[in-house]
Design an enzyme around this catalytic site. Structure first.
Site, mmCIF file in Angstrom:
data_model
loop_
_atom_site.group_PDB
_atom_site.id
_atom_site.type_symbol
_atom_site.label_atom_id
_atom_site.label_comp_id
_atom_site.label_asym_id
_atom_site.label_seq_id
_atom_site.Cartn_x
_atom_site.Cartn_y
_atom_site.Cartn_z
ATOM 1 N N CYS A 149 0.800 -1.233 0.000
ATOM 2 C CA CYS A 149 0.000 0.000 0.000
ATOM 3 C C CYS A 149 0.833 1.283 0.000
ATOM 4 C CB CYS A 149 -0.976 -0.014 1.168
ATOM 5 S SG CYS A 149 -0.295 -0.726 2.667
ATOM 6 N N HIS A 241 -2.489 6.516 3.903
ATOM 7 C CA HIS A 241 -1.075 6.580 4.256
ATOM 8 C C HIS A 241 -0.508 7.915 3.750
ATOM 9 C CE1 HIS A 241 -1.546 2.540 5.430
ATOM 10 N NE2 HIS A 241 -0.838 1.915 4.510
HETATM 11 N N1 NAP Z 1 -5.034 -3.468 4.345
HETATM 12 C C1 NAP Z 1 -4.283 -2.867 3.425
HETATM 13 O O1 NAP Z 1 -4.203 -1.610 3.362
HETATM 14 C C2 NAP Z 1 -3.513 -3.669 2.414
HETATM 15 C C3 NAP Z 1 -2.905 -2.984 1.363
HETATM 16 C C4 NAP Z 1 -2.181 -3.709 0.407
HETATM 17 C C5 NAP Z 1 -2.095 -5.068 0.516
HETATM 18 N N2 NAP Z 1 -2.680 -5.723 1.551
HETATM 19 C C6 NAP Z 1 -2.564 -7.184 1.593
HETATM 20 O O2 NAP Z 1 -3.850 -7.743 1.298
HETATM 21 C C7 NAP Z 1 -4.034 -8.977 2.002
HETATM 22 C C8 NAP Z 1 -5.295 -8.866 2.849
HETATM 23 O O3 NAP Z 1 -5.151 -7.814 3.793
HETATM 24 P P1 NAP Z 1 -6.356 -7.342 4.742
HETATM 25 O O4 NAP Z 1 -5.891 -6.067 5.314
HETATM 26 O O5 NAP Z 1 -7.655 -7.409 4.026
HETATM 27 O O6 NAP Z 1 -6.339 -8.519 5.876
HETATM 28 P P2 NAP Z 1 -7.523 -8.969 6.859
HETATM 29 O O7 NAP Z 1 -8.472 -7.862 7.098
HETATM 30 O O8 NAP Z 1 -6.823 -9.570 8.031
HETATM 31 O O9 NAP Z 1 -8.287 -10.136 6.042
HETATM 32 C C9 NAP Z 1 -7.698 -11.397 5.816
HETATM 33 C C10 NAP Z 1 -8.645 -12.292 5.024
HETATM 34 O O10 NAP Z 1 -7.995 -13.537 4.798
HETATM 35 C C11 NAP Z 1 -8.750 -14.610 5.433
HETATM 36 N N3 NAP Z 1 -7.804 -15.541 6.050
HETATM 37 C C12 NAP Z 1 -7.003 -15.351 7.117
HETATM 38 N N4 NAP Z 1 -6.274 -16.470 7.371
HETATM 39 C C13 NAP Z 1 -6.647 -17.377 6.436
HETATM 40 C C14 NAP Z 1 -6.269 -18.732 6.179
HETATM 41 N N5 NAP Z 1 -5.358 -19.349 6.924
HETATM 42 N N6 NAP Z 1 -6.846 -19.360 5.132
HETATM 43 C C15 NAP Z 1 -7.768 -18.737 4.355
HETATM 44 N N7 NAP Z 1 -8.171 -17.468 4.563
HETATM 45 C C16 NAP Z 1 -7.615 -16.799 5.589
HETATM 46 C C17 NAP Z 1 -9.622 -13.933 6.472
HETATM 47 O O11 NAP Z 1 -10.772 -14.755 6.697
HETATM 48 P P3 NAP Z 1 -11.579 -14.805 8.096
HETATM 49 O O12 NAP Z 1 -12.438 -13.572 8.163
HETATM 50 O O13 NAP Z 1 -12.382 -16.065 7.992
HETATM 51 O O14 NAP Z 1 -10.547 -14.840 9.192
HETATM 52 C C18 NAP Z 1 -9.957 -12.628 5.743
HETATM 53 O O15 NAP Z 1 -10.949 -12.870 4.785
HETATM 54 C C19 NAP Z 1 -2.733 -9.171 2.812
HETATM 55 O O16 NAP Z 1 -1.841 -9.980 2.074
HETATM 56 C C20 NAP Z 1 -2.181 -7.762 2.947
HETATM 57 O O17 NAP Z 1 -0.793 -7.762 3.163
HETATM 58 C C21 NAP Z 1 -3.416 -5.061 2.489
#
Ligand code: NAP
Length: 351
Positions: A149, A241
Site C-alpha cells: 500500500c 497513508h
Molecule cells: N489493508 C491494506 O491496506 C492492504 C494494502 C495492500 C495489501 N494488503 C494485503 O492484502 C491482504 C489482505 O489484507 P487485509 O488487510 O484485508 O487482511 P484482513 O483484514 O486480516 O483479512 C484477511 C482475510 O484472509 C482470510 N484468512 C485469514 N487467514 C486465512 C487462512 N489461513 N486461510 C484462508 N483465509 C484466511 C480472512 O478470513 P476470516 O475472516 O475467515 O478470518 C480474511 O478474509 C494481505 O496480504 C495484505 O498484506 C493489504
C-alpha cells in the site's frame, strides 16, 4: 462478451470487502464465489463478515456461502477470474495452484510479488511490465500483483520525475491502522500513540519501488538504480497513508513546472477509459497544510479513492520535498487490483 465470474479469496477482510464493494455492478466482473478461513466456512457472507467499508453489503453477495480457501472447492465453482486478499503466508500455494489450473489471479498479497516473472503492475506507471505474464509457467493461467500500500503511492510521486534523473529517495510514512487488516492492531497499542515500526514494510518499499520503476529488458525487469531509504510508522488514523518524500534530482526543475507535470500526469488506463481509472491519477493540493487523511480521502464522484494527493512541494538545493497521500485499501489494494484486471482484459491478456 458477458461478465466474467469472479472469486474473491479472503473476502471477509478489509481488502476483500473493498473488492466486493468495488465489483458491485462492475461492467466486466461479477462476484459469484467468496472464500475466507475455516472460521467462516459454510456461513452466509453477511454472517461471516463484520462489514465496515460502506453502509450495506451488496445484495448480490450477502447470501453467498463462504467457501474455505481450498483449490478443489474453488475449482468446482464456475470461476473465470480470481482476486486475492489473502495473508501472504496463505496466498503462496493457493494462488499458484489456481493459476496452474488456468485461472487469471490478481493478487494483493506479497507472496509472488518478487517472483522474476510476476509483474507488480500499476498500469499508469509500468504498463509494459504486463508482458512478463507471457513468460510465466502457469499454463493458461497467470498471476499479476499490485504493490504494497505505501509503495503504490510513492511511485506516483517519483514516476514523473524519473526523466530528470533521480539520484536518491528518502521516504517516511505515516500509515493508517486499516493497513494492518481488520484485526491487525489493538486499540490499546495505537490510541494516542505512534509506533515507529511496521514489520517488513521498509524492505518492501525499497525493493518494490525499484522493481516497479525498473526497465523491462529481454523479458526481465532491471530494477531502477537509485537509492531508496524508507522509515515506516503506524499512526492512529483509520484510512490513508501519508508519506514525506525527499527526492534528490540530477536536473534542476522549477517547482511550478513539476506541479504542472504532476497535475497533468496520466497513463494508459486514462486513455483506455477503464472503469476504475481516475480522471486524474495525481492531484496537487495548493493549501499549505494539505494533504490530510481526514480531509482529502472522502470518496466522491470522479475520485473514488484512486487519486493520489500531493502537496507541500518545495525545493531544498538539489532536493525536492513533498507530502503524498494514498488511500491504502483502494489505490493501495483492492482498487489497484481491479484496475489491473481491467487493463489486462483491455490488452487482450485473457485471450
Ligand atoms: N489493508 C491494506 O491496506 C492492504 C494494502 C495492500 C495489501 N494488503 C494485503 O492484502 C491482504 C489482505 O489484507 P487485509 O488487510 O484485508 O487482511 P484482513 O483484514 O486480516 O483479512 C484477511 C482475510 O484472509 C482470510 N484468512 C485469514 N487467514 C486465512 C487462512 N489461513 N486461510 C484462508 N483465509 C484466511 C480472512 O478470513 P476470516 O475472516 O475467515 O478470518 C480474511 O478474509 C494481505 O496480504 C495484505 O498484506 C493489504
Amino acid at each position: 462478451m458477458g461478465k466474467l465470474q469472479a472469486c474473491v479469496l479472503g473476502s471477509t477482510g478489509i481488502v476483500g470487502q473493498h473488492f466486493i464493494r468495488i465489483l458491485e455492478n462492475h461492467p466486466n466482473f461479477e462476484v459469484t464465489t467468496v472464500t475466507a478461513s475455516q472460521r467462516s466456512q459454510g456461513k452466509e457472507y453477511r454472517d461471516a463478515t463484520d462489514w465496515i467499508v460502506s453502509s450495506m453489503i451488496p445484495e448480490s453477495v450477502k447470501h453467498l456461502e463462504v467457501l474455505t480457501t481450498d483449490s478443489d472447492a474453488i475449482l468446482k465453482q464456475d470461476v473465470d477470474i480470481v482476486f486475492s486478499a489473502l495473508p501472504s503466508s496463505t496466498a503462496f500455494d493457493i494462488e499458484a495452484r489456481l493459476a496452474m489450473a488456468g485461472l487469471p489471479i490478481f493478487s494483493n498479497a506479497g507472496a509472488h510479488r518478487m517472483d522474476d516473472d510476476v509483474p507488480i503492475l500499476i498500469p499508469e506507471i509500468n504498463p509494459d511490465h504486463l508482458e512478463l505474464v507471457r513468460g510465466q509457467n502457469y499454463g493458461d493461467g497467470f498471476i499479476i500483483t499490485n504493490s504494497n500500500c505505501s509503495t503504490s503511492g510513492l511511485v506516483f510521486g517519483l514516476k514523473p520525475l524519473q526523466k530528470y534523473g533521480i539520484k536518491a529517495v528518502t521516504v517516511t510514512t505515516y500509515q493508517a491502522v486499516s493497513g494492518a487488516g481488520r484485526k491487525g492492531i489493538s486499540s490499546i497499542d495505537i490510541l494516542g500513540n505512534v509506533i515507529p515500526f511496521i514489520p517488513n514494510e521498509e524492505e518492501k518499499m525499497v525493493s518494490e519501488t525499484k522493481e516497479i520503476l525498473g526497465d523491462l529488458c529481454d523479458g526481465k525487469v532491471i530494477p531502477a538504480d537509485f537509492d531508496v531509504n524508507a522509515s515506516c510508522v503506524r499512526v492512529p488514523v483509520q484510512d490513508g497513508h501519508l508519506e514525506s518524500i525527499v527526492i534528490d534530482v540530477e536536473e534542476q526543475v522549477e517547482v511550478e513546472q513539476i506541479i504542472d507535470m504532476l497535475n497533468n500526469f496520466s497513463g494508459e488506463p486514462q486513455s483506455l477509459r477503464l472503469p476504475t481509472a481516475p480522471i486524474h491519477p495525481i492531484v496537487v493540493l495548493n493549501e499549505s497544510n494539505r494533504p490530510q487523511p481526514m480531509r482529502d480521502l472522502s470518496l466522491k464522484e470522479g475520485d473514488l479513492g484512486m487519486t493520489v494527493k500531493i502537496g507541500r512541494l518545495r525545493r531544498n538545493g538539489s532536493r525536492l520535498n513533498m507530502f503524498l497521500l494514498v488511500h491504502n485499501t483502494i489505490r493501495g489494494a483492492a482498487g489497484a487490483s481491479v484496475l489491473n484486471a481491467e487493463f489486462a482484459l483491455a490488452k487482450g491478456v485473457f485471450e
